[in-house]
Write an enzyme that holds these catalytic residues in place. Structure first.
Site, PDB file in Angstrom:
ATOM      1  N   CYS A 246      18.098 -83.969 -34.271  1.00  0.00           N
ATOM      2  CA  CYS A 246      16.747 -83.734 -34.785  1.00  0.00           C
ATOM      3  C   CYS A 246      16.146 -85.046 -35.299  1.00  0.00           C
ATOM      4  O   CYS A 246      16.759 -85.722 -36.132  1.00  0.00           O
ATOM      5  CB  CYS A 246      16.780 -82.714 -35.917  1.00  0.00           C
ATOM      6  SG  CYS A 246      15.173 -82.436 -36.682  1.00  0.00           S
TER       7      CYS A 246
ATOM      8  N   CYS B   6      18.366 -78.405 -42.733  1.00  0.00           N
ATOM      9  CA  CYS B   6      19.764 -78.473 -42.286  1.00  0.00           C
ATOM     10  C   CYS B   6      20.514 -79.509 -43.131  1.00  0.00           C
ATOM     11  O   CYS B   6      19.932 -80.479 -43.595  1.00  0.00           O
ATOM     12  CB  CYS B   6      19.860 -78.889 -40.824  1.00  0.00           C
ATOM     13  SG  CYS B   6      19.136 -77.723 -39.647  1.00  0.00           S
TER      14      CYS B   6
ATOM     15  N   CYS C 263      27.309 -63.312 -48.532  1.00  0.00           N
ATOM     16  CA  CYS C 263      26.610 -64.527 -48.123  1.00  0.00           C
ATOM     17  C   CYS C 263      26.893 -65.678 -49.080  1.00  0.00           C
ATOM     18  O   CYS C 263      26.280 -66.737 -48.972  1.00  0.00           O
ATOM     19  CB  CYS C 263      25.106 -64.271 -48.036  1.00  0.00           C
ATOM     20  SG  CYS C 263      24.365 -63.758 -49.599  1.00  0.00           S
TER      21      CYS C 263
END
Length: 462
Positions: free
Chosen positions: A78, A87, A416
């Site tokens: 990226c 990210c 999570c």
């Protein structure tokens, strides 16, 4: 007591070897046992760092030079990776990411959960064949620069928007629609919302995409209800993108960084788009919680179903059931399923999704799991299996106590947040359960987040 001096100083340089990664993806090096956290550094690397901040028990550093690189280091594809906060692990090979996530889970189960790891099998992280372009929801803040609109993600540790045409973890279809909507709004002179001045109009553009159905929804999050050039803007969107089935406006007039306001109106098309996970169909509204990586969601739910070991005779409780995603998977194999969720709109969606799939053995109740389930227990209701899928803060103490009192044969914990998972597993183990297996699942490649499914059995004699 004499103040203990840190062995490192701000603005000084140190040669270090990196030993580990934090749960946020920063490299960890130590100078005389004193930890320094450094972004973009990996375990087994050697390099020079500059200390930029010293705290009481640790410091932050900046990587200046690498002498030895990790076998897992790769060039991030990226172009804005170093600026964007979306990210954290694109500089790590995908195998390295999966290994890091498994190790992270093992570490917190040992340190926080105090589990006997000789008895707990932590499996290798289940990853994706293609870990790119997986997100089915783009939620993009809008700003202004040199008279034009910008749409992108926030820069690390700031609210400055980095203009972006492509996000490598978003579905390409979402990127296409976001860019087109931005240009259409520019064409009609739409002004972006300004956080500092609380002025302007367009706060966010959100696009949802049904991976299986191909259906799309566009959501405008705006400061006020008025919508200049609404007819023309809708006509352009629907002409360019016939797969768009719903256009929605959400009004948020508050000074807040919370994205949605309380009022949501359908401007054009349907209130819902549809998607499928496995053979279960879901209706998705603008504010429905729906997993952003449906491919890996099926992997996660299949594992939860496997761990539940259902034969068709069991009563199952699904705490924190959301729009019924796990409940409806379980209902295919259970005698009956009872789901609990605090958000009334989610329960409406859950009931609708049950009807959509002709599932009649699933019931849903609105309320706090830690209030509703103890009440069910007092009324004499029992469960053979309890499945929990709590938010990041984990399960409430009252719910854990009720699980221990109800004594279901099996507990399946979908998490999570490995830290709160470990904390809650410790409580359940103290209450007579044994953690047998934990399966990490990579729902969010190139980020530090990892989901897990844990299987617990009631120990004999309890």
């Amino acid at each position: 007591m004499a103040k203990i001096e840190a062995p490192v100083a701000k603005n000084e340089y140190y040669d270090v070897t990196f030993e580990d990664l934090t749960h946020e993806g920063a490299g960890v090096a130590k100078v005389e046992g004193f930890p320094i956290f450094v972004e973009n550094a990996l375990p087994d690397e050697r390099g020079k760092v500059k200390v930029v901040k010293v705290k009481k028990g640790f410091a932050f550093g900046r990587l200046i030079e690498l002498y030895e690189k990790s076998e897992h280091r790769v060039d991030a594809p990226c172009p804005i990776y170093s600026q964007c906060g979306g990210c954290q692990l694109q500089h790590v090979s995908y195998k390295g990411q999966l290994d890091f996530k498994r190790k992270q889970v093992e570490q917190v189960l040992t340190r926080i959960g105090k589990l006997d790891m000789t008895k707990v099998k932590v499996h290798p992280t289940l990853g994706m064949n293609d870990p790119w372009n997986y997100r089915n929801k783009a939620q993009v803040p809008i700003g202004e620069r040199e008279g034009g609109l910008v749409a992108g993600f926030y820069q690390k540790r700031s609210h400055d928007i980095i203009d972006m045409e492509r996000c490598l973890i978003q579905q390409a279809e979402n990127d296409d629609v976001v860019q087109a909507v931005k240009k259409i709004c520019e064409q009609y002179g739409i002004r972006a919302y300004n956080e500092e001045k609380h002025s302007g109009w367009l706060r966010h553009i959100m696009v949802r995409y049904g991976l299986v159905t191909g259906e799309m929804m566009v959501v405008f999050v705006t400061k006020t209800k008025e919508f200049a050039h609404k007819k023309e803007i809708i006509e352009q969107i629907t002409k360019q993108f016939p797969q768009v089935k719903s256009i929605v406006q959400n009004i948020n007039n508050k000074r807040t960084n919370v994205i949605f306001g309380d009022e949501t109106n359908v401007l054009w098309g349907e209130e819902y788009i549809y998607d499928k996970i496995g053979n279960v169909k879901f209706a998705i509204s603008a504010r429905s919680f729906y997993q952003v990586n449906p491919e890996q969601t099926k992997v996660l739910y299949d594992k939860a179903l496997e761990y539940a070991q259902l034969t068709g005779k069991e009563s199952v409780i699904d705490a924190y059931c959301g729009i019924g995603t796990i409940s409806l998977f379980l209902a295919q194999k259970a005698k009956n399923v009872f789901g609990v969720e605090i958000v009334p709109e989610a329960i409406e969606d859950a009931n609708r999704n049950a009807q959509l799939n002709n599932i009649t053995n699933a019931e849903f109740a609105v309320g706090e799991a830690e209030v509703v389930i103890p009440e069910w227990y007092k009324q004499g209701n029992e469960a053979d299996v309890i499945v929990v899928d709590p938010p990041r803060k984990g399960c409430d103490e009252a719910l854990l106590k009720t699980i221990i009192d109800m004594k279901p044969k099996r507990v399946v914990y979908v998490s999570c947040n490995p830290g709160t998972l470990a904390r809650d597993l410790h409580v359940l183990e103290q209450g007579g359960y044994e953690t047998v297996e934990v399966q990490p699942v990579d729902m969010f490649p190139h980020t530090t987040h990892v989901e897990c499914v844990a299987q617990l059995f009631l120990k004999k004699g309890n």
